[in-house]
Design a protein around this motif. Structure first.
Motif, PDB file in Angstrom:
ATOM      1  N   ASP A  14      -3.605  22.294  28.149  1.00  0.00           N
ATOM      2  CA  ASP A  14      -3.609  23.304  29.215  1.00  0.00           C
ATOM      3  C   ASP A  14      -2.214  23.894  29.390  1.00  0.00           C
ATOM      4  OD1 ASP A  14      -6.293  22.940  29.685  1.00  0.00           O
ATOM      5  OD2 ASP A  14      -6.018  21.639  31.435  1.00  0.00           O
ATOM      6  N   GLU A  15      -1.202  23.030  29.392  1.00  0.00           N
ATOM      7  CA  GLU A  15       0.183  23.501  29.534  1.00  0.00           C
ATOM      8  C   GLU A  15       0.580  24.375  28.348  1.00  0.00           C
ATOM      9  OE1 GLU A  15       4.131  23.876  31.000  1.00  0.00           O
ATOM     10  OE2 GLU A  15       2.259  23.258  31.957  1.00  0.00           O
ATOM     11  N   LEU A  16       0.172  23.975  27.159  1.00  0.00           N
ATOM     12  CA  LEU A  16       0.488  24.737  25.961  1.00  0.00           C
ATOM     13  C   LEU A  16      -0.146  26.126  26.013  1.00  0.00           C
ATOM     14  CD1 LEU A  16       1.913  24.495  23.211  1.00  0.00           C
ATOM     15  CD2 LEU A  16      -0.233  23.610  22.272  1.00  0.00           C
ATOM     16  N   ALA A  17      -1.397  26.191  26.478  1.00  0.00           N
ATOM     17  CA  ALA A  17      -2.085  27.481  26.580  1.00  0.00           C
ATOM     18  C   ALA A  17      -1.419  28.380  27.615  1.00  0.00           C
ATOM     19  CB  ALA A  17      -3.545  27.259  26.937  1.00  0.00           C
ATOM     20  N   ALA A  18      -0.949  27.780  28.699  1.00  0.00           N
ATOM     21  CA  ALA A  18      -0.356  28.567  29.777  1.00  0.00           C
ATOM     22  C   ALA A  18       1.063  29.034  29.463  1.00  0.00           C
ATOM     23  CB  ALA A  18      -0.350  27.749  31.072  1.00  0.00           C
ATOM     24  N   ALA A  19       1.863  28.127  28.859  1.00  0.00           N
ATOM     25  CA  ALA A  19       3.287  28.413  28.686  1.00  0.00           C
ATOM     26  C   ALA A  19       3.661  28.846  27.278  1.00  0.00           C
ATOM     27  CB  ALA A  19       4.104  27.177  29.073  1.00  0.00           C
ATOM     28  N   GLY A  20       2.798  28.576  26.291  1.00  0.00           N
ATOM     29  CA  GLY A  20       3.123  28.930  24.916  1.00  0.00           C
ATOM     30  C   GLY A  20       3.990  27.907  24.212  1.00  0.00           C
ATOM     31  N   THR A  21       4.437  26.895  24.918  1.00  0.00           N
ATOM     32  CA  THR A  21       5.225  25.812  24.341  1.00  0.00           C
ATOM     33  C   THR A  21       5.182  24.633  25.294  1.00  0.00           C
ATOM     34  OG1 THR A  21       7.415  25.166  23.501  1.00  0.00           O
ATOM     35  CG2 THR A  21       7.386  26.603  25.399  1.00  0.00           C
ATOM     36  N   GLU A  44      -1.215  12.902  17.492  1.00  0.00           N
ATOM     37  CA  GLU A  44      -2.681  12.868  17.398  1.00  0.00           C
ATOM     38  C   GLU A  44      -3.272  14.269  17.543  1.00  0.00           C
ATOM     39  OE1 GLU A  44      -4.030  10.012  20.249  1.00  0.00           O
ATOM     40  OE2 GLU A  44      -2.943   8.353  19.295  1.00  0.00           O
ATOM     41  N   LEU A  45      -2.724  15.063  18.462  1.00  0.00           N
ATOM     42  CA  LEU A  45      -3.217  16.423  18.639  1.00  0.00           C
ATOM     43  C   LEU A  45      -2.921  17.283  17.413  1.00  0.00           C
ATOM     44  CD1 LEU A  45      -2.271  16.921  22.387  1.00  0.00           C
ATOM     45  CD2 LEU A  45      -4.595  16.970  21.453  1.00  0.00           C
ATOM     46  N   GLU A  46      -1.781  17.051  16.788  1.00  0.00           N
ATOM     47  CA  GLU A  46      -1.463  17.788  15.565  1.00  0.00           C
ATOM     48  C   GLU A  46      -2.426  17.398  14.448  1.00  0.00           C
ATOM     49  OE1 GLU A  46       2.566  19.109  13.343  1.00  0.00           O
ATOM     50  OE2 GLU A  46       2.256  16.947  13.431  1.00  0.00           O
ATOM     51  N   ALA A  47      -2.750  16.102  14.347  1.00  0.00           N
ATOM     52  CA  ALA A  47      -3.703  15.638  13.327  1.00  0.00           C
ATOM     53  C   ALA A  47      -5.080  16.265  13.530  1.00  0.00           C
ATOM     54  CB  ALA A  47      -3.799  14.122  13.361  1.00  0.00           C
ATOM     55  N   GLU A  48      -5.393  16.594  14.774  1.00  0.00           N
ATOM     56  CA  GLU A  48      -6.671  17.238  15.088  1.00  0.00           C
ATOM     57  C   GLU A  48      -6.612  18.755  14.895  1.00  0.00           C
ATOM     58  OE1 GLU A  48      -7.448  16.106  19.108  1.00  0.00           O
ATOM     59  OE2 GLU A  48      -7.419  13.957  18.665  1.00  0.00           O
ATOM     60  N   GLY A  49      -5.433  19.267  14.531  1.00  0.00           N
ATOM     61  CA  GLY A  49      -5.286  20.698  14.328  1.00  0.00           C
ATOM     62  C   GLY A  49      -5.175  21.498  15.613  1.00  0.00           C
ATOM     63  N   ARG A  50      -4.803  20.836  16.722  1.00  0.00           N
ATOM     64  CA  ARG A  50      -4.763  21.517  18.038  1.00  0.00           C
ATOM     65  C   ARG A  50      -3.405  22.144  18.348  1.00  0.00           C
ATOM     66  NH1 ARG A  50      -8.865  19.342  21.137  1.00  0.00           N
ATOM     67  NH2 ARG A  50      -8.661  21.252  22.358  1.00  0.00           N
ATOM     68  N   LEU A  51      -2.345  21.685  17.669  1.00  0.00           N
ATOM     69  CA  LEU A  51      -1.006  22.202  17.922  1.00  0.00           C
ATOM     70  C   LEU A  51      -0.142  21.880  16.710  1.00  0.00           C
ATOM     71  CD1 LEU A  51       0.643  19.373  18.533  1.00  0.00           C
ATOM     72  CD2 LEU A  51      -0.185  19.710  20.860  1.00  0.00           C
ATOM     73  N   ARG A  52       1.094  22.372  16.750  1.00  0.00           N
ATOM     74  CA  ARG A  52       2.065  22.031  15.710  1.00  0.00           C
ATOM     75  C   ARG A  52       3.311  21.486  16.371  1.00  0.00           C
ATOM     76  NH1 ARG A  52       4.550  25.889  10.932  1.00  0.00           N
ATOM     77  NH2 ARG A  52       6.044  24.386  10.141  1.00  0.00           N
ATOM     78  N   ARG A  53       3.691  20.274  15.976  1.00  0.00           N
ATOM     79  CA  ARG A  53       4.888  19.667  16.557  1.00  0.00           C
ATOM     80  C   ARG A  53       6.149  20.322  16.002  1.00  0.00           C
ATOM     81  NH1 ARG A  53       5.806  14.288  15.194  1.00  0.00           N
ATOM     82  NH2 ARG A  53       4.560  14.632  13.326  1.00  0.00           N
ATOM     83  N   VAL A  54       7.130  20.478  16.878  1.00  0.00           N
ATOM     84  CA  VAL A  54       8.458  20.925  16.501  1.00  0.00           C
ATOM     85  C   VAL A  54       9.441  20.021  17.216  1.00  0.00           C
ATOM     86  CG1 VAL A  54       7.791  23.331  16.133  1.00  0.00           C
ATOM     87  CG2 VAL A  54       8.508  22.605  18.417  1.00  0.00           C
ATOM     88  N   HIS A  55      10.712  20.146  16.897  1.00  0.00           N
ATOM     89  CA  HIS A  55      11.692  19.281  17.535  1.00  0.00           C
ATOM     90  C   HIS A  55      11.654  19.447  19.058  1.00  0.00           C
ATOM     91  CE1 HIS A  55      15.327  17.016  18.255  1.00  0.00           C
ATOM     92  NE2 HIS A  55      15.726  18.007  19.031  1.00  0.00           N
ATOM     93  N   GLY A  56      11.427  18.345  19.761  1.00  0.00           N
ATOM     94  CA  GLY A  56      11.461  18.357  21.218  1.00  0.00           C
ATOM     95  C   GLY A  56      10.171  18.748  21.899  1.00  0.00           C
ATOM     96  N   GLY A  57       9.135  19.103  21.119  1.00  0.00           N
ATOM     97  CA  GLY A  57       7.904  19.523  21.771  1.00  0.00           C
ATOM     98  C   GLY A  57       6.857  19.988  20.772  1.00  0.00           C
ATOM     99  N   ALA A  58       6.118  21.050  21.155  1.00  0.00           N
ATOM    100  CA  ALA A  58       5.058  21.554  20.284  1.00  0.00           C
ATOM    101  C   ALA A  58       4.770  23.008  20.618  1.00  0.00           C
ATOM    102  CB  ALA A  58       3.787  20.720  20.451  1.00  0.00           C
ATOM    103  N   LEU A  59       4.135  23.687  19.643  1.00  0.00           N
ATOM    104  CA  LEU A  59       3.721  25.077  19.792  1.00  0.00           C
ATOM    105  C   LEU A  59       2.268  25.204  19.355  1.00  0.00           C
ATOM    106  CD1 LEU A  59       6.725  26.968  18.166  1.00  0.00           C
ATOM    107  CD2 LEU A  59       6.255  26.776  20.602  1.00  0.00           C
ATOM    108  N   PRO A  60       1.577  26.246  19.817  1.00  0.00           N
ATOM    109  CA  PRO A  60       0.238  26.520  19.286  1.00  0.00           C
ATOM    110  C   PRO A  60       0.324  26.809  17.797  1.00  0.00           C
ATOM    111  CG  PRO A  60       0.649  27.790  21.281  1.00  0.00           C
ATOM    112  CD  PRO A  60       1.963  27.201  20.873  1.00  0.00           C
TER     113      PRO A  60
END
Length: 266
Positions: A14-21, A44-60
């Motif tokens: 939900d936070e990712l959808a709202a904030a973009g990061t 786990e969310l990245e393994a499910e294809g829901r996001l992409r991890r980057v240093h310090g967090g994640a992006l859609p």
């Protein structure tokens, strides 16, 4: 009270959808769990294809276009002509940032080379470089110039190899200025295997680490990954990074400085 894993993951999405990061540190505080727990959720969310991890967090996933790959290094002369107005502005801004420091490491590259005229009056400074071009441009100037001795890479006019690394590795610089051929969420890139190790020395052995990168190099990769974005403090560029990269830089606490080219007199 901390949320259970399914609820936590839903809150992250939900936070990712709202904030973009999303930022690990912020999520840890908001969801009342450790940063390690948040990192596991992101894996786990990245393994499910829901996001992409980057240093310090994640992006859609959709926010990160694939990086372009540069397989060959252009000549120094041709690189110097590219984006020259932007590089001049970046060089001037970077020179202002380093002017108050006593020990300055200057990496090889066209934009670091363009810094040299701005540094000639720094009487209090010692400048360390493996660029013979930079050393020659500063010949007769106020700073003391120290050049790493080693093998010569002819077109770049840079020194490299074990003896060059051994000379600079024991030192500690107040500030280092690093040139790159590209920058992506995966880190900093350069064409040259030969120059890469001294770039890493500068990153390891400096209190403040500044990367110079004109906007044409965003989302571009080349042969060598020099290091992670987490290793730098300031990025000086000539235009805002694209939103996905900007979000990664922001999540990592990297200060992005936009250098504005000076207008020529009418």
């Amino acid at each position: 009270m901390s949320l259970l894993a399914p609820s936590r993951k839903a809150a992250i999405l939900d936070e990712l959808a709202a904030a973009g990061t999303v930022v690990v540190r912020t999520l840890s505080t908001r969801l009342a769990v450790s940063e390690m727990t948040i990192r596991r959720d992101l894996i786990e969310l990245e393994a499910e294809g829901r996001l992409r991890r980057v240093h310090g967090g994640a992006l859609p996933v959709a926010h990160l276009p694939p990086a372009a790959m540069d397989s060959e290094e252009p000549s120094f002369a041709s690189r110097l002509r590219r984006q020259q107005e932007g590089k001049e502005a970046i060089a001037a801004t970077a020179a202002e940032l380093v002017a108050r420091y006593r020990t300055i490491a200057l990496d090889v590259g066209t934009t670091t080379f363009l810094m040299a005229p701005h540094l000639r009056s720094l009487a209090h400074s010692k400048i360390f470089t493996n660029s013979l071009r930079i050393a020659a441009a500063l010949d007769g100037a106020s700073p003391d110039i120290y050049v790493a001795g080693g093998l010569l890479r002819a077109d770049e006019m840079s020194t490299y190899g074990p003896s060059a690394v051994a000379q600079f590795e024991p030192l500690w610089f107040d500030v280092a200025v690093i040139g790159v051929s590209g920058i992506t969420p995966e880190g900093l890139f350069d064409y040259s295997v030969e120059d890469a190790e001294l770039k890493r020395v500068y990153l390891r052995r400096s209190g403040l680490r500044i990367v110079l990168c004109d906007a044409s190099k965003f989302q571009r990769m080349s042969l060598v990954n020099i290091g992670a974005l987490a290793q730098i403090n300031i990025l000086v560029t000539d235009a805002p990074p694209p939103p996905a990269l900007a979000a990664v830089l922001s999540a990592g606490g990297i200060d992005v400085r936009i250098a504005v080219p000076s207008k020529a007199p009418a």
